[in-house]
Design a protein around this motif. Structure first.
Motif, PDB file in Angstrom:
ATOM      1  N   LEU A   1       0.768  -1.321   0.051  1.00  0.00           N
ATOM      2  CA  LEU A   1       0.115   0.002   0.109  1.00  0.00           C
ATOM      3  C   LEU A   1       0.777   1.406   0.258  1.00  0.00           C
ATOM      4  O   LEU A   1       1.819   1.445   0.720  1.00  0.00           O
ATOM      5  CB  LEU A   1      -0.846  -0.213   1.171  1.00  0.00           C
ATOM      6  CG  LEU A   1      -1.867  -0.944   1.387  1.00  0.00           C
ATOM      7  CD1 LEU A   1      -2.652  -1.015   2.744  1.00  0.00           C
ATOM      8  CD2 LEU A   1      -2.925  -0.915   0.245  1.00  0.00           C
TER       9      LEU A   1
ATOM     10  N   ASP B   1       0.409   4.865   1.034  1.00  0.00           N
ATOM     11  CA  ASP B   1      -0.842   5.792   1.655  1.00  0.00           C
ATOM     12  C   ASP B   1      -0.323   7.031   1.889  1.00  0.00           C
ATOM     13  O   ASP B   1      -1.081   8.095   2.147  1.00  0.00           O
ATOM     14  CB  ASP B   1      -1.136   5.229   3.069  1.00  0.00           C
ATOM     15  CG  ASP B   1      -1.955   3.768   2.891  1.00  0.00           C
ATOM     16  OD1 ASP B   1      -2.772   3.697   2.064  1.00  0.00           O
ATOM     17  OD2 ASP B   1      -1.827   2.908   3.773  1.00  0.00           O
TER      18      ASP B   1
ATOM     19  N   GLY C   1      -4.936   3.134  -8.148  1.00  0.00           N
ATOM     20  CA  GLY C   1      -5.251   3.592  -6.899  1.00  0.00           C
ATOM     21  C   GLY C   1      -6.100   4.812  -7.157  1.00  0.00           C
ATOM     22  O   GLY C   1      -6.669   5.188  -8.093  1.00  0.00           O
TER      23      GLY C   1
ATOM     24  N   SER D   1      -4.790   6.694  -1.420  1.00  0.00           N
ATOM     25  CA  SER D   1      -4.010   5.294  -1.259  1.00  0.00           C
ATOM     26  C   SER D   1      -3.744   4.747  -2.602  1.00  0.00           C
ATOM     27  O   SER D   1      -5.004   4.755  -3.558  1.00  0.00           O
ATOM     28  CB  SER D   1      -4.835   4.331  -0.295  1.00  0.00           C
ATOM     29  OG  SER D   1      -4.451   3.157  -0.105  1.00  0.00           O
TER      30      SER D   1
ATOM     31  N   ALA E   1      -9.068   8.465  -0.856  1.00  0.00           N
ATOM     32  CA  ALA E   1      -8.967   7.229  -1.049  1.00  0.00           C
ATOM     33  C   ALA E   1     -10.220   6.407  -1.358  1.00  0.00           C
ATOM     34  O   ALA E   1     -11.390   6.855  -0.918  1.00  0.00           O
ATOM     35  CB  ALA E   1      -8.284   6.554   0.197  1.00  0.00           C
TER      36      ALA E   1
ATOM     37  N   ARG F   1     -11.148   2.704  -0.971  1.00  0.00           N
ATOM     38  CA  ARG F   1     -10.690   1.348  -0.448  1.00  0.00           C
ATOM     39  C   ARG F   1     -11.471   0.800   0.683  1.00  0.00           C
ATOM     40  O   ARG F   1     -12.232   1.561   1.017  1.00  0.00           O
ATOM     41  CB  ARG F   1      -9.215   1.574  -0.076  1.00  0.00           C
ATOM     42  CG  ARG F   1      -9.146   2.707   1.305  1.00  0.00           C
ATOM     43  CD  ARG F   1      -7.586   2.789   1.883  1.00  0.00           C
ATOM     44  NE  ARG F   1      -7.509   3.585   2.561  1.00  0.00           N
ATOM     45  CZ  ARG F   1      -6.512   3.947   3.392  1.00  0.00           C
ATOM     46  NH1 ARG F   1      -5.201   3.244   2.874  1.00  0.00           N
ATOM     47  NH2 ARG F   1      -6.153   4.915   4.504  1.00  0.00           N
TER      48      ARG F   1
ATOM     49  N   VAL G   1      -8.618  -1.928  -3.178  1.00  0.00           N
ATOM     50  CA  VAL G   1      -8.083  -0.475  -3.561  1.00  0.00           C
ATOM     51  C   VAL G   1      -8.321  -0.134  -5.098  1.00  0.00           C
ATOM     52  O   VAL G   1      -8.331  -1.230  -5.767  1.00  0.00           O
ATOM     53  CB  VAL G   1      -6.559  -0.444  -3.550  1.00  0.00           C
ATOM     54  CG1 VAL G   1      -6.160   0.841  -3.743  1.00  0.00           C
ATOM     55  CG2 VAL G   1      -6.174  -1.046  -2.167  1.00  0.00           C
TER      56      VAL G   1
ATOM     57  N   MET H   1      -3.844  -1.558   6.214  1.00  0.00           N
ATOM     58  CA  MET H   1      -4.889  -0.598   5.782  1.00  0.00           C
ATOM     59  C   MET H   1      -5.759   0.099   6.788  1.00  0.00           C
ATOM     60  O   MET H   1      -6.158   1.184   6.982  1.00  0.00           O
ATOM     61  CB  MET H   1      -5.759  -1.245   4.561  1.00  0.00           C
ATOM     62  CG  MET H   1      -6.802  -0.152   4.199  1.00  0.00           C
ATOM     63  SD  MET H   1      -7.786  -0.855   2.758  1.00  0.00           S
ATOM     64  CE  MET H   1      -6.818  -1.124   1.514  1.00  0.00           C
TER      65      MET H   1
END
Length: 482
Positions: free
Chosen positions: A67, A69, A180, A200, A388, A390, A400, A430
């Motif tokens: 990930l 982030d 993403g 993300s 984001a 997700r 995602v 996450m």
């Protein structure tokens, strides 16, 4: 004479009544006709759903994944991937800005093109946010970078023009990909001095990247794509430097920092990875992502955590939520407050739904707009918002992608997602990041101290609140476009 006057008054009276009826009735008729057209367009089924081998691909081979982030991490990872490319680079984005981040990325792409790597950029042509004008594309072509535009239909084709590719991907050598929520712009990579996004991405290595590249090829060659030379150069170039050319000292320093930067992510192995994307073109039969998300929701047994910049739900969405919480599944949403987004129209739609969202096992949290306390670099801006797209299902499966919780993603836009099943480490990573963002949010529904509308609008200025209130009737009417 009296009879003539009475007759005239009677005619005038009925003329006024008719005119009033026309004034009131015609908009009503037009409104009902519009609703009928949009409903037919939204629910249309043009025949058998189109298929392509790259639309829905699931692999149980081991794939290293991580990930991304932190925005700066994501930009550093992208620059490193581009620099390491040997054969091909594909990029597809909804927004490709003209700013520092896009200059760094584009100049890196041009360098690879000059080394013989095939470089292609597909960008959506939504005019309100479109920046990569034909003049820029011509310059990129001279540098060896191919550019095409998705859906150049004008507003005269109302429903066609509202279909966009909202997909976001970078693929290198069919071996590595980043997908993403991030577009190419400063505010997605923690570089804007005015406003930045908490977003993300997922970094993926392995065979399924070939399917992601094939899906790009499907879009690149679709009937919805136009060459820049076939599009009128009507988008004016902004002042300042273009995408190529000499870098400023600040850009050179930033590029050096990115080369040295070690992203704060850890690779893990996904042994069950699933790529799903929508088929190019309008029509609900081409939408695949919504169906897969619905399946995951219905399979959940304990808990679902969702992060989305928008939370706009129509009747079918509300029915899906009721079914989930009635099974005893705990459902948590993290979305934006009015202060943390400029999309006041989507906040107006959420405000309208607050009473309907008061269900057992359902919480909705609104991000309050401040920089994350855990940020590793100094914050470039004082105001931040959630972007984001997700979710985590039952503490072991993550999603995602580009799909927002709104009717536009469900019915109009082309979206994509990657699902990693049975990876507890990835799920925990996450969850921890989402919890850090929720710690700087306020509950608006579902907790003992939920603040409702007050929490949703807290921190917003009077003008933003006024805009939200003014747009509310239209937002509720046109919720299928939110």
């Amino acid at each position: 004479m009296r009879t003539t006057t009475w007759t005239f008054r009677r005619i005038l009276k009925w003329a006024c009544v008719g005119l009033l009826g026309l004034i009131v009735g015609l908009p009503t008729v037009l409104y009902l006709a519009f609703l009928g057209i949009q409903e037919a367009s939204e629910r249309q089924w043009l025949g058998k759903a189109p298929t392509h081998e790259a639309i829905d691909v699931r692999s149980r081979e081991p794939h290293p994944v991580a990930l991304l982030d932190v925005g700066f991490d994501s930009l550093a990872a992208r620059m490193r991937m581009i620099e390491e490319a040997k054969e091909s680079i594909e990029l597809e984005f909804f927004i490709y800005e003209i700013d520092t981040a896009s200059r760094l990325v584009t100049q890196a792409l041009a360098r690879k093109a000059q080394q013989g790597v095939r470089v292609r950029i597909l960008v959506d042509f939504a005019l309100p946010i479109f920046k990569l004008a034909p003049q820029y594309a011509e310059t990129l072509k001279a540098a060896g970078v191919e550019v095409r535009y998705y859906n150049t239909a004008g507003m005269a084709r109302f429903f066609a023009s509202n279909h966009r590719t909202h997909r976001k991907l970078l693929v290198v050598d069919r071996q590595k990909a980043i997908i993403g929520g991030r577009n190419i712009a400063n505010d997605y990579f923690d570089l804007s001095e005015a406003y930045n996004f908490l977003d993300s991405d997922m970094l993926i290595h392995g065979p399924i990247v070939g399917a992601i590249a094939d899906s790009f090829e499907l879009y690149w060659r679709s009937d919805w794509v136009a060459r820049p030379e076939d599009v009128a150069a009507s988008v004016a170039l902004g002042a300042g430097q273009g995408l190529l050319g000499g870098a400023s000292p600040q850009e050179e320093a930033l590029a050096a920092e990115l080369r040295q930067h070690q992203p704060q992510h850890q690779l893990s192995t996904c042994n069950d990875i699933h790529f799903v994307t929508d088929y190019p073109g309008s029509g609900v039969e081409r939408r695949k992502v919504f169906l897969e998300i619905s399946r995951l929701v219905q399979e959940a047994r304990q808990q679902i955590m969702v992060e989305s910049p928008y939370l706009v739900l129509r009747d079918d969405g509300m029915a899906l939520l009721r079914g989930v919480v009635q099974r005893g599944v705990k459902l948590q949403f993290l979305t934006n407050s009015l202060h943390s987004t400029d999309a006041y129209y989507t906040v107006a739609s959420l405000a309208h739904s607050l009473d309907m969202l008061k269900m057992p096992n359902l919480e909705v949290w609104a991000y309050q707009g401040s920089p994350l306390a855990s940020g590793l670099r100094p914050s470039a801006s004082r105001r931040w918002g959630v972007h984001a797209k997700r979710a985590v299902f039952d503490d072991h499966t993550v999603v995602v992608g580009t799909y927002n919780m709104d009717p536009r993603s469900a019915n109009l836009n082309s979206e994509l997602i990657v699902v990693c099943r049975n990876n507890a480490f990835l799920a925990r990573t996450m969850i921890e990041d989402m919890q850090a963002r929720m710690a700087q949010s306020r509950a608006i529904v579902g907790t003992a101290d939920a603040g409702g509308l007050d929490a949703l609008t807290e921190g917003a200025d009077d003008e933003a609140i006024s805009r939200m209130r003014r747009i509310a009737p239209i937002a509720n009417w046109l919720d299928f476009l939110m």
